[in-house]
Write a protein that holds these residues in place. Structure first.
Motif, PDB file in Angstrom:
ATOM      1  N   UNK A  74       0.852  -1.193   0.000  1.00 32.48           N
ATOM      2  CA  UNK A  74       0.000   0.000   0.000  1.00 32.48           C
ATOM      3  C   UNK A  74       0.885   1.239   0.000  1.00 32.48           C
ATOM      4  N   UNK A  75       0.320   2.390  -0.414  1.00 32.46           N
ATOM      5  CA  UNK A  75       1.091   3.634  -0.323  1.00 32.46           C
ATOM      6  C   UNK A  75       1.554   3.849   1.121  1.00 32.46           C
ATOM      7  N   UNK A  76       2.791   4.276   1.294  1.00 36.94           N
ATOM      8  CA  UNK A  76       3.340   4.496   2.630  1.00 36.94           C
ATOM      9  C   UNK A  76       3.981   3.270   3.244  1.00 36.94           C
ATOM     10  N   UNK A  77       4.000   2.156   2.511  1.00 39.99           N
ATOM     11  CA  UNK A  77       4.636   0.933   3.001  1.00 39.99           C
ATOM     12  C   UNK A  77       5.867   0.626   2.165  1.00 39.99           C
ATOM     13  N   UNK A  78       6.781  -0.093   2.777  1.00 45.98           N
ATOM     14  CA  UNK A  78       7.941  -0.631   2.069  1.00 45.98           C
ATOM     15  C   UNK A  78       8.272  -1.961   2.726  1.00 45.98           C
ATOM     16  N   UNK A  79       9.220  -2.671   2.168  1.00 43.78           N
ATOM     17  CA  UNK A  79       9.657  -3.940   2.760  1.00 43.78           C
ATOM     18  C   UNK A  79      11.157  -3.849   3.007  1.00 43.78           C
ATOM     19  N   UNK A  80      11.572  -4.248   4.199  1.00 42.46           N
ATOM     20  CA  UNK A  80      12.989  -4.226   4.553  1.00 42.46           C
ATOM     21  C   UNK A  80      13.464  -5.657   4.811  1.00 42.46           C
TER      22      UNK A  80
END
Length: 155
Positions: A74-80
């Protein structure tokens, strides 16, 4: 090429089209012009030996510069990345192209697990697993900002 003539310590050397008979003390190798010898033994590496490498992080090093699972966020998410376990299987010569692939194998809440492979034009060069966690970018930016301030103030 080096050929032993047992049981003596004499060796026959072929250098180009020339054959040379030389006597060399037992246990010593022969270096041909432009070549080195290797006897198959490695020097001992002591327990506790260490190496250090330091890298100043630039925007080009950040995970957001690489392809990931963006299409599923979703907008505002990322994966680390949180875990990597990869075996190196083969070397790739300079100039060859490497292609890496990741396949989702498990999703558990915000954790996503992958099988990863890498190959060059000839063979598979690496294989393993990778895990990422989906994070809220605003919260991550707040944590990084606080860390930057600590580093600047010397604490």
């Amino acid at each position: 090429m080096i050929f032993a003539v047992p049981p003596t310590t004499s060796y026959i050397l072929w250098i180009g089209n020339t054959t040379v008979l030389r006597t060399i003390p037992a246990g010593e190798g022969v270096n041909l012009p432009g070549q080195t010898t290797y006897d198959g033994r490695m020097r001992p590496i002591p327990l506790g030996a260490k190496g250090t490498f330091t890298l100043r992080v630039t925007p080009a090093h950040l995970a957001n510069q690489f392809k990931d699972i963006r299409g599923y966020l979703d907008p505002g998410e990322s994966a680390v990345g949180t875990a990597v376990d990869v075996r190196h299987l083969a070397a790739t010569p300079v100039g060859h192209e490497v292609t890496a692939e990741a396949e989702v194998t498990r999703v558990d809440g915000r954790r996503v697990a992958f099988n990863v492979t890498a190959r060059d034009e000839i063979e598979e060069i690496g294989r393993g697993t990778h895990e990422r966690v989906v994070v809220d970018l605003r919260r991550l930016d707040e944590r990084l900002s606080a860390k930057r301030k600590l580093n600047i103030s010397g604490r």
